[in-house]
Design an enzyme around this catalytic site. Structure first.
Site, PDB file in Angstrom:
ATOM      1  N   ILE A 144       0.824  -1.217   0.000  1.00 16.03           N
ATOM      2  CA  ILE A 144       0.000   0.000   0.000  1.00 16.03           C
ATOM      3  C   ILE A 144       0.858   1.266   0.000  1.00 16.03           C
ATOM      4  O   ILE A 144       0.348   2.365   0.083  1.00 16.03           O
ATOM      5  CB  ILE A 144      -0.929   0.032   1.243  1.00 16.03           C
ATOM      6  CG1 ILE A 144      -0.100  -0.009   2.548  1.00 16.03           C
ATOM      7  CG2 ILE A 144      -1.910  -1.142   1.207  1.00 16.03           C
ATOM      8  CD1 ILE A 144      -0.927   0.200   3.801  1.00 16.03           C
TER       9      ILE A 144
ATOM     10  N   SER B 125       4.385 -14.659  -0.105  1.00 17.63           N
ATOM     11  CA  SER B 125       4.121 -16.084   0.054  1.00 17.63           C
ATOM     12  C   SER B 125       2.712 -16.416  -0.429  1.00 17.63           C
ATOM     13  O   SER B 125       2.298 -17.558  -0.384  1.00 17.63           O
ATOM     14  CB  SER B 125       4.317 -16.501   1.511  1.00 17.63           C
ATOM     15  OG  SER B 125       3.720 -15.567   2.362  1.00 17.63           O
TER      16      SER B 125
ATOM     17  N   HIS C  36      -4.598  -3.924  -2.647  1.00 14.77           N
ATOM     18  CA  HIS C  36      -5.073  -3.564  -1.305  1.00 14.77           C
ATOM     19  C   HIS C  36      -5.104  -2.055  -1.101  1.00 14.77           C
ATOM     20  O   HIS C  36      -5.053  -1.572   0.023  1.00 14.77           O
ATOM     21  CB  HIS C  36      -4.205  -4.240  -0.237  1.00 14.77           C
ATOM     22  CG  HIS C  36      -4.343  -5.737  -0.227  1.00 14.77           C
ATOM     23  ND1 HIS C  36      -3.340  -6.593   0.158  1.00 14.77           N
ATOM     24  CD2 HIS C  36      -5.393  -6.537  -0.568  1.00 14.77           C
ATOM     25  CE1 HIS C  36      -3.750  -7.855   0.052  1.00 14.77           C
ATOM     26  NE2 HIS C  36      -4.993  -7.847  -0.390  1.00 14.77           N
TER      27      HIS C  36
ATOM     28  N   ASN D  99      11.913 -15.134  -3.870  1.00 13.61           N
ATOM     29  CA  ASN D  99      11.554 -15.024  -2.459  1.00 13.61           C
ATOM     30  C   ASN D  99      12.679 -15.607  -1.601  1.00 13.61           C
ATOM     31  O   ASN D  99      13.454 -16.429  -2.072  1.00 13.61           O
ATOM     32  CB  ASN D  99      10.245 -15.787  -2.202  1.00 13.61           C
ATOM     33  CG  ASN D  99       9.488 -15.244  -1.019  1.00 13.61           C
ATOM     34  OD1 ASN D  99       9.467 -14.046  -0.773  1.00 13.61           O
ATOM     35  ND2 ASN D  99       8.870 -16.118  -0.258  1.00 13.61           N
TER      36      ASN D  99
ATOM     37  N   CYS E 138     -16.896  12.771   0.098  1.00 14.11           N
ATOM     38  CA  CYS E 138     -16.794  12.463  -1.336  1.00 14.11           C
ATOM     39  C   CYS E 138     -17.356  13.609  -2.177  1.00 14.11           C
ATOM     40  O   CYS E 138     -18.465  14.070  -1.945  1.00 14.11           O
ATOM     41  CB  CYS E 138     -17.557  11.174  -1.639  1.00 14.11           C
ATOM     42  SG  CYS E 138     -17.583  10.743  -3.384  1.00 14.11           S
TER      43      CYS E 138
ATOM     44  N   CYS F 100     -14.179   6.362  -1.760  1.00 17.73           N
ATOM     45  CA  CYS F 100     -15.574   6.322  -1.323  1.00 17.73           C
ATOM     46  C   CYS F 100     -16.080   4.907  -1.544  1.00 17.73           C
ATOM     47  O   CYS F 100     -16.060   4.404  -2.658  1.00 17.73           O
ATOM     48  CB  CYS F 100     -16.395   7.314  -2.148  1.00 17.73           C
ATOM     49  SG  CYS F 100     -18.151   7.237  -1.774  1.00 17.73           S
TER      50      CYS F 100
ATOM     51  N   GLU G  18      12.438 -17.621   0.858  1.00 14.81           N
ATOM     52  CA  GLU G  18      12.274 -19.037   1.182  1.00 14.81           C
ATOM     53  C   GLU G  18      11.101 -19.590   0.393  1.00 14.81           C
ATOM     54  O   GLU G  18      10.343 -18.843  -0.205  1.00 14.81           O
ATOM     55  CB  GLU G  18      12.017 -19.207   2.683  1.00 14.81           C
ATOM     56  CG  GLU G  18      10.873 -18.328   3.149  1.00 14.81           C
ATOM     57  CD  GLU G  18      10.706 -18.286   4.655  1.00 14.81           C
ATOM     58  OE1 GLU G  18      11.569 -18.827   5.356  1.00 14.81           O
ATOM     59  OE2 GLU G  18       9.698 -17.731   5.105  1.00 14.81           O
TER      60      GLU G  18
HETATM   61 ZN   LIG Z   1     -18.893   8.793  -3.314  1.00 18.48          ZN
END
Ligand SMILES: [Zn+2]
Length: 261
Positions: free
Chosen positions: A109, A199, A125, A223, A157, A133, A225
Site C-alpha cells: 500500500i 508467500s 489492497h 523469495n 466524497c 468512497c 524461502e
Molecule cells: Zn462517493
C-alpha cells in the site's frame, strides 16, 4: 545454481508475450517498511494493533470521525510516506520501460512502485496516497483533502457526499471491484507471472498466481524461502534470495541477451 536460474528467468521474460509482476511485503521490507507477521512484524510485537486492525473498517462504517482520529494516531502512515523505492522497485520499472513487464499487481500500500517509475500499477489492497468512497467507488488524491484532515474533519466524497476513508483495504472490507476485476484480467491474460516477495497466502490476492497457472502461464517466484506456491507446484521454479539483489541481476541478464539477439 542461483545464476543459472537468473539466466533462465531472463530468457523466459524475453520469450513471454505478456509478462506481469505480482508483488508483496518482501519488496517493501527492503525499503525499511516493517511487515505485519514476520518475526519483528508490527503485529508480532503488538498483538493489540492486530486486534484494532480487524475492527477499523467497522469503526469507519459506524463512526467516520472516530475512524479518522485513529488513522491520524497511527505512526504507520508516516513510516510509509518517508520510505523510498529500493532496487527491486527500480528493476521492475525498468522491465516495464523495456516493454517486458506489462503490469505490476501489488499487495503493498506504500505506492513505491509508482514512485520508482512503474506506470501500470494495480494496488490490490489500495494505496496510502488516496482516499476512496466505498459508496460510489470514487478515489481522490489524499492531498486534495489535506486541509480537512489537518482540521480533524471527516473528508467528504466530491461525487456523492458520503464520508471517505483511506483507499487502503482493511480486514472484512471487500477488495474494490474495479481493481479486483482488472487484476484478475491481467492474471488470466499473462503468460508469465513474476511473483516477488510474497508467500501468496492472503486471499483473494493469493488466487492470482493460481489463476495464472491454471490458464497455462509460467509462474516464477523470487523469495527468501519456499512458499505454499513452491510446495503446491504453482510456481515453475523459485529464485531464492533478496528481491532487491535478484531483480537487478535479471535486468542485466535481459540486457545481455538482447544485445546478442
Ligand atoms: Zn462517493
Amino acid at each position: 545454481m542461483e545464476l543459472e536460474l537468473i539466466k533462465m528467468c531472463a530468457r523466459d521474460l524475453l520469450n513471454a508475450n505478456y509478462a506481469i509482476a505480482f508483488t508483496g511485503a518482501g519488496v517493501s521490507t527492503e525499503s525499511g517498511i516493517p511487515d505485519f507477521r514476520g518475526p519483528s512484524g508490527i503485529w508480532t510485537r503488538d498483538p493489540e494493533a492486530e486486534r484494532r486492525s480487524y475492527e477499523i473498517f467497522g469503526k469507519f462504517l459506524r463512526n467516520p470521525k472516530e475512524y479518522w482520529e485513529e488513522v491520524l494516531k497511527s505512526p504507520f502512515y508516516e513510516i510509509l510516506e518517508k520510505a523510498k523505492p529500493n532496487p527491486a522497485h527500480y528493476a521492475l520499472a525498468e522491465l516495464e520501460e523495456m516493454g517486458i513487464i506489462k503490469a505490476v499487481i501489488t499487495q503493498n500500500i506504500d505506492g513505491l512502485h509508482s514512485k520508482a517509475g512503474s506506470k501500470k500499477v494495480l494496488e490490490f489492497h489500495g494505496g496510502i496516497d488516496k482516499l476512496r468512497c466505498i459508496y460510489c467507488g470514487c478515489r481522490f488524491p489524499r492531498q486534495e483533502f489535506a486541509k480537512e484532515i489537518e482540521e480533524r474533519k471527516v473528508p467528504i466524497c466530491k461525487n456523492c457526499r458520503s464520508p471517505l476513508k483511506m483507499d487502503v483495504v482493511y480486514f472484512t472490507e471487500q477488495i474494490p471491484t474495479d481493481v479486483y476485476d482488472l487484476s484478475l484480467a491481467e492474471a488470466m491474460k499473462c503468460d508469465l507471472m513474476l511473483v516477488c516477495g510474497t508467500s501468496a497466502v492472503v486471499y483473494p490476492a493469493a488466487e492470482l498466481p493460481r489463476v495464472a497457472k491454471r490458464r497455462g502461464a509460467k509462474v516464477v517466484e523470487i523469495n527468501f524461502e519456499e512458499t505454499p506456491l513452491t510446495l503446491e507446484g504453482v510456481s515453475d521454479y523459485i529464485i531464492k534470495g533478496k528481491v532487491g539483489e535478484i531483480l537487478p541481476k535479471i535486468v542485466e541478464e535481459v540486457k545481455e541477451l538482447r544485445k546478442k539477439q
